[in-house]
Write a protein that holds these residues in place. Structure first.
Motif, PDB file in Angstrom:
ATOM      1  N   ALA A   1      -6.773 -10.794 -58.200  1.00 44.93           N
ATOM      2  CA  ALA A   1      -5.564 -11.866 -58.239  1.00 44.93           C
ATOM      3  C   ALA A   1      -5.890 -13.130 -59.238  1.00 44.93           C
ATOM      4  O   ALA A   1      -5.220 -13.337 -60.247  1.00 44.93           O
ATOM      5  N   ARG A   2      -7.193 -13.457 -59.149  1.00 46.02           N
ATOM      6  CA  ARG A   2      -7.747 -14.726 -59.854  1.00 46.02           C
ATOM      7  C   ARG A   2      -7.766 -14.312 -61.317  1.00 46.02           C
ATOM      8  O   ARG A   2      -7.881 -14.989 -62.210  1.00 46.02           O
ATOM      9  N   ASP A   3      -8.443 -12.905 -61.539  1.00 49.24           N
ATOM     10  CA  ASP A   3      -8.515 -12.579 -62.948  1.00 49.24           C
ATOM     11  C   ASP A   3      -7.015 -12.506 -63.695  1.00 49.24           C
ATOM     12  O   ASP A   3      -7.091 -12.698 -64.813  1.00 49.24           O
ATOM     13  N   VAL A   4      -6.172 -11.813 -62.848  1.00 52.37           N
ATOM     14  CA  VAL A   4      -4.874 -11.691 -63.544  1.00 52.37           C
ATOM     15  C   VAL A   4      -4.289 -12.910 -63.833  1.00 52.37           C
ATOM     16  O   VAL A   4      -3.512 -13.284 -64.839  1.00 52.37           O
ATOM     17  N   GLU A   5      -4.525 -14.149 -62.872  1.00 44.43           N
ATOM     18  CA  GLU A   5      -3.999 -15.460 -63.047  1.00 44.43           C
ATOM     19  C   GLU A   5      -4.689 -15.974 -64.302  1.00 44.43           C
ATOM     20  O   GLU A   5      -3.958 -16.707 -65.094  1.00 44.43           O
ATOM     21  N   THR A   6      -5.990 -15.808 -64.360  1.00 42.01           N
ATOM     22  CA  THR A   6      -6.507 -16.347 -65.645  1.00 42.01           C
ATOM     23  C   THR A   6      -5.982 -15.649 -66.817  1.00 42.01           C
ATOM     24  O   THR A   6      -5.874 -16.254 -67.829  1.00 42.01           O
ATOM     25  N   ALA A   7      -5.937 -14.098 -67.008  1.00 43.64           N
ATOM     26  CA  ALA A   7      -5.184 -13.763 -67.912  1.00 43.64           C
ATOM     27  C   ALA A   7      -3.839 -14.237 -68.364  1.00 43.64           C
ATOM     28  O   ALA A   7      -3.716 -14.051 -69.677  1.00 43.64           O
ATOM     29  N   ASP A   8      -3.251 -14.423 -67.385  1.00 47.79           N
ATOM     30  CA  ASP A   8      -1.787 -15.185 -67.565  1.00 47.79           C
ATOM     31  C   ASP A   8      -1.929 -16.543 -68.206  1.00 47.79           C
ATOM     32  O   ASP A   8      -1.163 -16.801 -69.080  1.00 47.79           O
ATOM     33  N   SER A   9      -2.931 -17.145 -67.726  1.00 44.29           N
ATOM     34  CA  SER A   9      -2.946 -18.437 -68.356  1.00 44.29           C
ATOM     35  C   SER A   9      -3.449 -18.519 -69.862  1.00 44.29           C
ATOM     36  O   SER A   9      -2.930 -19.125 -70.534  1.00 44.29           O
ATOM     37  N   MET A  10      -4.513 -17.520 -70.172  1.00 45.69           N
ATOM     38  CA  MET A  10      -4.860 -17.265 -71.411  1.00 45.69           C
ATOM     39  C   MET A  10      -3.503 -16.793 -72.359  1.00 45.69           C
ATOM     40  O   MET A  10      -3.422 -17.103 -73.542  1.00 45.69           O
ATOM     41  N   ALA A  11      -2.575 -15.760 -71.698  1.00 48.52           N
ATOM     42  CA  ALA A  11      -1.444 -15.475 -72.498  1.00 48.52           C
ATOM     43  C   ALA A  11      -0.648 -16.760 -72.787  1.00 48.52           C
ATOM     44  O   ALA A  11      -0.084 -16.883 -74.128  1.00 48.52           O
ATOM     45  N   LEU A  12      -0.242 -17.592 -71.947  1.00 47.00           N
ATOM     46  CA  LEU A  12       0.315 -18.708 -72.142  1.00 47.00           C
ATOM     47  C   LEU A  12      -0.316 -19.877 -73.158  1.00 47.00           C
ATOM     48  O   LEU A  12       0.359 -20.420 -74.111  1.00 47.00           O
ATOM     49  N   TRP A  13      -1.376 -19.992 -73.151  1.00 42.78           N
ATOM     50  CA  TRP A  13      -2.111 -20.822 -74.103  1.00 42.78           C
ATOM     51  C   TRP A  13      -2.209 -20.181 -75.274  1.00 42.78           C
ATOM     52  O   TRP A  13      -2.233 -21.096 -76.354  1.00 42.78           O
ATOM     53  N   SER A  14      -2.210 -18.732 -75.549  1.00 42.42           N
ATOM     54  CA  SER A  14      -2.199 -18.117 -76.983  1.00 42.42           C
ATOM     55  C   SER A  14      -0.804 -18.366 -77.483  1.00 42.42           C
ATOM     56  O   SER A  14      -0.680 -18.715 -78.646  1.00 42.42           O
TER      57      SER A  14
END
Length: 87
Positions: free
Chosen positions: A7-20
């Protein structure tokens, strides 16, 4: 891998998507030399990291490419990496 780590990995990937997406959008106006490649890298990491926000990551990827296209057009127009609004 535990459920919490996944869940933490998916949350990190979601944050990277937002910041991209954000860096690609802002990069259309300022600092496209820096923010364009940053958007590309973050979007690629988000997509390979299994984000739940694939559309936002794809938009960040497209905006990163657009940033670099705008930069290339500006450099071709006046042979410098800086640009201004006044003629």
């Amino acid at each position: 891998m535990s459920a919490r780590a996944a869940a933490r990995d998916v949350e990190t990937a979601d944050s990277m998507a937002l910041w991209s997406f954000v860096s690609g959008l802002v990069g259309l106006l300022v600092f496209n030399l820096v923010l364009g490649p940053l958007a590309l890298v973050l979007a690629t990491l988000a997509l390979t990291g299994g984000t739940g926000r694939r559309g936002r990551a794809a938009a960040g990827l497209a905006l990163g490419v657009a940033d670099l296209a705008v930069l290339a057009a500006l450099v071709a127009n006046d042979a410098t990496i800086s640009w201004h609004l006044a003629a």
